[in-house]
Design an enzyme around this catalytic site. Structure first.
Site, PDB file in Angstrom:
ATOM      1  N   ARG A   1      47.056  39.192  38.073  1.00 34.84           N
ATOM      2  CA  ARG A   1      46.619  37.858  38.505  1.00 34.84           C
ATOM      3  C   ARG A   1      45.346  37.372  37.822  1.00 34.84           C
ATOM      4  O   ARG A   1      45.314  36.252  37.295  1.00 34.84           O
ATOM      5  CB  ARG A   1      46.424  37.844  40.038  1.00 34.84           C
ATOM      6  CG  ARG A   1      47.730  37.985  40.799  1.00 34.84           C
ATOM      7  CD  ARG A   1      47.498  38.343  42.255  1.00 34.84           C
ATOM      8  NE  ARG A   1      46.937  39.683  42.392  1.00 34.84           N
ATOM      9  CZ  ARG A   1      46.583  40.254  43.532  1.00 34.84           C
ATOM     10  NH1 ARG A   1      46.704  39.561  44.662  1.00 34.84           N
ATOM     11  NH2 ARG A   1      46.109  41.470  43.555  1.00 34.84           N
TER      12      ARG A   1
ATOM     13  N   ASP B   1      50.389  39.334  45.437  1.00 30.45           N
ATOM     14  CA  ASP B   1      50.335  40.392  44.424  1.00 30.45           C
ATOM     15  C   ASP B   1      51.739  40.547  43.819  1.00 30.45           C
ATOM     16  O   ASP B   1      52.674  40.937  44.521  1.00 30.45           O
ATOM     17  CB  ASP B   1      49.883  41.693  45.105  1.00 30.45           C
ATOM     18  CG  ASP B   1      49.743  42.848  44.120  1.00 30.45           C
ATOM     19  OD1 ASP B   1      50.239  42.724  42.981  1.00 30.45           O
ATOM     20  OD2 ASP B   1      49.152  43.871  44.512  1.00 30.45           O
TER      21      ASP B   1
ATOM     22  N   CYS C   1      40.848  40.335  40.798  1.00 30.35           N
ATOM     23  CA  CYS C   1      41.986  40.800  41.608  1.00 30.35           C
ATOM     24  C   CYS C   1      41.833  42.305  41.799  1.00 30.35           C
ATOM     25  O   CYS C   1      40.727  42.829  41.651  1.00 30.35           O
ATOM     26  CB  CYS C   1      43.320  40.415  40.973  1.00 30.35           C
ATOM     27  SG  CYS C   1      43.629  41.141  39.351  1.00 30.35           S
TER      28      CYS C   1
HETATM   29  P1  4NP Z   1      46.645  42.662  40.036  1.00 32.91           P
HETATM   30  O1  4NP Z   1      48.017  43.447  40.359  1.00 32.91           O
HETATM   31  O2  4NP Z   1      45.676  43.076  41.111  1.00 32.91           O
HETATM   32  O3  4NP Z   1      47.055  41.237  40.118  1.00 32.91           O
HETATM   33  O4  4NP Z   1      46.220  43.087  38.646  1.00 32.91           O
HETATM   34  C1  4NP Z   1      48.085  44.831  40.569  1.00 32.91           C
HETATM   35  C2  4NP Z   1      48.061  45.682  39.487  1.00 32.91           C
HETATM   36  C3  4NP Z   1      48.168  47.038  39.694  1.00 32.91           C
HETATM   37  C4  4NP Z   1      48.271  47.536  40.975  1.00 32.91           C
HETATM   38  C5  4NP Z   1      48.290  46.680  42.059  1.00 32.91           C
HETATM   39  C6  4NP Z   1      48.192  45.322  41.850  1.00 32.91           C
HETATM   40  N1  4NP Z   1      48.391  48.935  41.177  1.00 32.91           N
HETATM   41  O5  4NP Z   1      48.548  49.358  42.354  1.00 32.91           O
HETATM   42  O6  4NP Z   1      48.354  49.709  40.213  1.00 32.91           O
END
Ligand code: 4NP
Length: 150
Positions: free
Chosen positions: A13, A122, A7
């Site tokens: 995720r 997300d 991800c």
């Molecule tokens: P992930 O979610 O991609 O599912 O781990 C996110 C975690 C952090 C961020 C964006 C999405 N961020 O912008 O810091």
């Protein structure tokens, strides 16, 4: 079979996808599951508490996971690389240098709806209910992945 879940941050995720598939395949010695992020914002961090909590509710432990960034060597180390959303997918495709590397990259929700290219939403900026939705989608997809391995 070595499977990598990818991800953006590797804290919401993909750690959940790793935990769910690892749990479903714990009796299959030939299966290895890991996860990574396309971005490096959270390197070294444990998963988001909301991912840890939804996993715990389903008897899955994410506590030992730490975020890392996807690296070029992952194309050699893994057989299948699952992207959680279309942005991760495009990013991974742009990093692939050969057709063989490109062919390893798949959208995880295509396991449920082939060729749909749907994204796992997300959940980072939303509430707990977003994590429930993510869990249910990933659980369905990982069940399909497990049956394709067996
Ligand atoms: P992930 O979610 O991609 O599912 O781990 C996110 C975690 C952090 C961020 C964006 C999405 N961020 O912008 O810091």
């Amino acid at each position: 079979m070595r499977i990598l879940m990818v991800c953006l941050g590797n804290i919401c995720r993909s750690p959940l996808a790793e935990g769910i598939l690892s749990n479903k395949t714990k009796d299959l010695d030939e299966v290895m599951v890991d996860s990574a992020g396309t971005a490096g914002y959270h390197i070294g961090s444990p998963p988001d508490e909301r991912s840890i909590n939804i996993a715990k509710k389903h008897n899955i432990n994410l506590n030992n996971q730490r975020a890392r960034k996807f690296s070029q060597e992952d194309f050699d180390k893994f057989d299948i690389i699952y992207a959680m959303d279309t942005s991760n997918y495009k990013h991974l495709i742009s990093l692939a240098n050969t057709e063989e590397e490109k062919n390893k990259i798949r959208m995880i929700l295509n396991e449920i709806n082939p060729n749909s290219f749907e994204s796992v939403p997300d959940p980072y900026y939303g509430g707990e209910d977003g994590f429930e939705i993510v869990y249910n989608l990933l659980n369905q997809a990982c069940e399909k992945i497990k049956s394709s391995i067996e």
